[in-house]
Design a protein around this motif. Structure first.
Motif, short mmCIF file in Angstrom:
data_model
loop_
_atom_site.label_atom_id
_atom_site.label_comp_id
_atom_site.label_asym_id
_atom_site.label_seq_id
_atom_site.Cartn_x
_atom_site.Cartn_y
_atom_site.Cartn_z
N ASP A 1 3.85 6.28 5.85
CA ASP A 1 2.92 5.22 5.44
C ASP A 1 3.34 3.86 5.98
O ASP A 1 2.50 2.97 6.14
CB ASP A 1 2.83 5.18 3.92
N GLN B 1 2.23 1.86 -3.46
CA GLN B 1 1.22 2.42 -4.36
C GLN B 1 0.99 3.90 -4.08
O GLN B 1 0.85 4.71 -5.00
CB GLN B 1 -0.08 1.64 -4.22
N GLN B 2 0.98 4.27 -2.80
CA GLN B 2 0.76 5.66 -2.43
C GLN B 2 1.93 6.54 -2.89
O GLN B 2 1.73 7.67 -3.35
CB GLN B 2 0.54 5.76 -0.92
N ALA C 1 0.83 -1.20 0.00
CA ALA C 1 0.00 0.00 0.00
C ALA C 1 0.87 1.26 0.00
O ALA C 1 0.57 2.23 -0.72
CB ALA C 1 -0.93 -0.01 1.21
#
Length: 232
Positions: free
Chosen positions: A180, A56-57, A53
């Motif tokens: 993140d 991807q961010q 994730a």
């Protein structure tokens, strides 16, 4: 930038140069800089929960993430970053500390300045073998050693040298990626560039690259000669 320093389109091309060198047999020196920005992090970081994730961010923010085989942490790549990678065979007495000493000595020889070696808290890819000017990080280092039989090992030693440009943007990208992943904060102000600290070098990057290559070949020859003459 001259023939010594290769300007590659993307980070994947630069990492491929290093992989080819590491997979080879002889001593190789790679100097490269990517035209497009990206983040590069050690492959073992993908085991951290939430990595996919976070990757991807980061890509959605304009910073695609690539993996490298050496250790360390996430770093920004792109214009203003010069990468120096050494690949060579070493004997059984060659340690990872020897590799870092060799790598940092090359930079000291090629770029005379008041360098200090040590950690730079809150910098990206912080480590004991950073090189700093006036307490601000300019160079990060990483390494990988792979056994190749007979007590010998293949060495891949890498230095990321911030030469010019906007360090704050790259630091912010790494900081967001860290956030993140639940990792520590990154401060832009603890980094700087060669051009900021040594303005006379700003228009001489091809010369700097040539000096790095010459110093690297010289230090690798010295290190491997020392290995050959060491008692078994």
């Amino acid at each position: 930038m001259g023939e010594t320093l290769k300007a590659v389109d993307g980070v994947a091309d630069g990492l491929a140069l290093e992989a080819d060198a590491f997979g080879g047999q002889g001593a190789t020196v790679c100097l490269w800089s990517a035209r497009r920005r990206a983040l590069v992090c050690p492959a073992n970081l993908r085991r951290k929960p939430g990595f996919d994730a976070a990757r991807q961010q980061a890509a959605a923010r304009g910073w695609p993430v690539y993996l490298r085989p050496t250790g360390g942490g996430a770093v920004p790549q792109g214009p203003g970053v010069l990468n120096l990678a050494l690949a060579f065979n070493a004997g059984r007495t060659f340690t990872i500390e020897d590799g870092y000493r060799l790598l940092t000595q090359i930079i000291r020889d090629a770029i005379p300045a008041d360098w200090t070696t040590g950690a730079t808290p809150n910098s990206f890819c912080d480590g004991a073998w950073n090189l700093a000017l006036s307490g601000r990080k300019v160079v990060g280092t990483a390494q990988r050693l792979r056994p190749i039989g007979g007590g010998r090992r293949r060495v891949l030693a890498h230095a990321m040298i911030m030469t010019d440009g906007d360090v704050a943007t790259g630091a912010a990208a790494v900081g967001a990626f860290h956030h993140d992943l639940g990792l520590g904060p990154i401060e832009a102000g603890v980094h700087t560039t060669l051009s900021e600290m040594l303005p006379a070098l700003a228009e001489q990057m091809s010369g700097v690259a040539a000096s790095l290559e010459d110093a690297a070949l010289r230090e690798i020859m010295r290190a491997t000669a020392d290995e050959a003459s060491a008692p078994s």
